[in-house]
Design an enzyme around this catalytic site. Structure first.
Site, PDB file in Angstrom:
ATOM      1  N   ALA A  76      -9.674   4.987   3.586  1.00 41.83           N
ATOM      2  CA  ALA A  76      -9.737   6.289   4.661  1.00 41.83           C
ATOM      3  C   ALA A  76     -10.880   7.284   4.564  1.00 41.83           C
ATOM      4  O   ALA A  76     -11.495   7.427   3.632  1.00 41.83           O
ATOM      5  CB  ALA A  76      -8.342   7.319   4.509  1.00 41.83           C
ATOM      6  N   LYS A 130       0.712  -1.106  -0.112  1.00 40.67           N
ATOM      7  CA  LYS A 130      -0.188  -0.077  -0.001  1.00 40.67           C
ATOM      8  C   LYS A 130       0.872   1.294   0.008  1.00 40.67           C
ATOM      9  O   LYS A 130       1.746   1.326   0.994  1.00 40.67           O
ATOM     10  CB  LYS A 130      -0.932   0.037   1.263  1.00 40.67           C
ATOM     11  CG  LYS A 130      -1.781   1.342   1.256  1.00 40.67           C
ATOM     12  CD  LYS A 130      -2.704   1.340   2.464  1.00 40.67           C
ATOM     13  CE  LYS A 130      -2.904   2.857   2.773  1.00 40.67           C
ATOM     14  NZ  LYS A 130      -3.771   3.010   3.992  1.00 40.67           N
ATOM     15  N   ASN A 135      -9.189   1.633   9.115  1.00 46.30           N
ATOM     16  CA  ASN A 135      -8.593   1.053  10.208  1.00 46.30           C
ATOM     17  C   ASN A 135      -9.258   1.955  11.463  1.00 46.30           C
ATOM     18  O   ASN A 135      -9.916   0.999  12.226  1.00 46.30           O
ATOM     19  CB  ASN A 135      -7.025   1.790  10.136  1.00 46.30           C
ATOM     20  CG  ASN A 135      -6.234   0.964  11.410  1.00 46.30           C
ATOM     21  OD1 ASN A 135      -5.123   0.992  11.481  1.00 46.30           O
ATOM     22  ND2 ASN A 135      -6.791   0.835  12.507  1.00 46.30           N
ATOM     23  N   THR A 136      -9.111   3.107  11.580  1.00 46.39           N
ATOM     24  CA  THR A 136      -9.732   4.137  12.739  1.00 46.39           C
ATOM     25  C   THR A 136     -11.200   3.728  13.139  1.00 46.39           C
ATOM     26  O   THR A 136     -11.396   3.486  14.104  1.00 46.39           O
ATOM     27  CB  THR A 136      -9.453   5.535  12.270  1.00 46.39           C
ATOM     28  OG1 THR A 136      -7.917   5.570  12.298  1.00 46.39           O
ATOM     29  CG2 THR A 136      -9.641   6.129  13.834  1.00 46.39           C
TER      30      THR A 136
END
Lengths: 72, 275
Positions: free
Chosen positions: B204, B117, B226-227
């Protein structure tokens, strides 16, 4: 016989004392690290895993050892 | 017997429609269209539990110096078996093409494959990508045999360039990393999807399940986050929610949604009213 006097290298950005003539495989062993989980660069050149046994670390070498950590 | 046979045939047809085509990425095929990050978890056990619950088969990791002083430190790969998961190293924290290329070369040397990535950050506050440097790095990495998945702004032209270079996917952002703002520009994403010959993965900005579903409904091939999971009050439950959202969004996209209309159309018959 390789030079066995103490010498200093830069390991992951910090000074680190090792015995002269130490091979990379011995350094990794001393650090308790498994080759299958990391990669190594010496003076910005990647050392292939097959070369860990022969590679001798020289005084002043810049050694970088990386692994994977949590990230996105 | 004949009746049962027809029913079975119909059932099989229906299953085929509902069962998705596999998701091809860099020559490998995956069932899950959710890619998850491994950052920001409490510990590796929680990381593993969340990844498992998400059903993801591809997980991103960061490349960092090993901790020299703490020798007993556990390794992330002890919790996420590279034989079971496709490990996707990232170049997070790189601000130049050179740094990102160096990071990818090191990552490949660990021995988990050549899928990377690529992210080259252009600004610390927004963490928006530096498109020029990303394209520059992608060009070098593709030549070196890497399968490059670049994180990029939702810019259709930048995505086209990356595709032309030979990236195996394009990964436009939905919103700034970790912002949870959701899909800020569905129209640009729609253009990117229309032009793409490689998988489009929204990377994102996802905040909650509906954002992931929206990305998939638009026609994205996958979502990377992710977050949104790691930062949720209950990351394991959110991992499950994201799995379902990506599946639901994908299925809705394939099913073909109805047109939006300004006025009502009755769902019940207008004839036979009691009167």
């Amino acid at each position: 016989m390789a030079d066995s006097s103490a010498t200093t290298i830069m390991l992951n950005g910090d000074p680190y004392a090792i015995d002269g003539g130490v091979r990379l495989v011995a350094l990794l062993e001393r650090l308790g690290m498994r080759p299958g989980r990391l990669a190594v660069e010496i003076n910005r050149e990647i050392v292939p895993k097959a070369g860990y046994a022969e590679t001798v670390i020289k005084p002043g070498d810049h050694v970088e050892i990386i692994n994977f950590v949590g990230g996105g | 017997m004949k009746c049962a046979g027809i029913n079975l045939q119909e059932k099989n047809m229906q299953d085929t429609r509902i069962r998705d085509t596999s998701f091809e990425l860099g020559g490998k095929s995956f069932k899950s269209r959710l890619i998850v990050g491994t950052g920001k978890y409490k510990d590796f056990s929680q990381t593993r539990a969340a990844v498992e619950e998400s059903g993801a088969e591809i997980v991103t990791v960061a490349v960092r110096r090993v901790n020299i002083t703490d020798r007993g430190k556990e390794n992330l790969l002890d919790y996420l078996d590279p034989k079971r998961y496709q490990i996707l190293p990232n170049t997070a924290g790189c601000f130049t093409a050179e740094e990102a290329i160096r990071t990818c070369r090191l990552a490949r040397e660990v021995g988990v494959g050549d899928l990377v990535k690529l992210e080259v950050i252009g600004d610390r506050q927004t963490l928006f990508p530096d498109a020029t440097a990303t394209i520059e790095a992608a060009r070098v990495l593709v030549k070196e045999g890497f399968k490059v998945m670049p994180y990029i702004t939702d810019d259709p032209v930048a995505c086209l360039r990356l595709q032309e270079i030979g990236c195996v996917a394009v990964m436009p952002l939905a919103a700034p990393i970790g912002s949870g703002l959701g899909i800020r520009n569905p129209f640009n994403l729609a253009i990117i999807i229309e032009q793409a010959k490689v998988p489009v993965i929204v990377d994102a900005g996802v905040g909650t399940a509906s954002d992931a579903a929206e990305a998939m409904e638009l026609g994205c091939d996958g979502v990377l986050m992710n977050t949104a999971i790691a930062g949720a009050k209950d990351p394991i439950a959110m991992a499950r929610a994201m799995k379902l959202a990506v599946e639901a969004g994908r299925l809705a996209y394939r099913a073909g949604r109805i047109e939006r209309k300004l006025y009502a159309t009755a769902s019940s018959p207008l004839t036979g009213l009691i009167g």
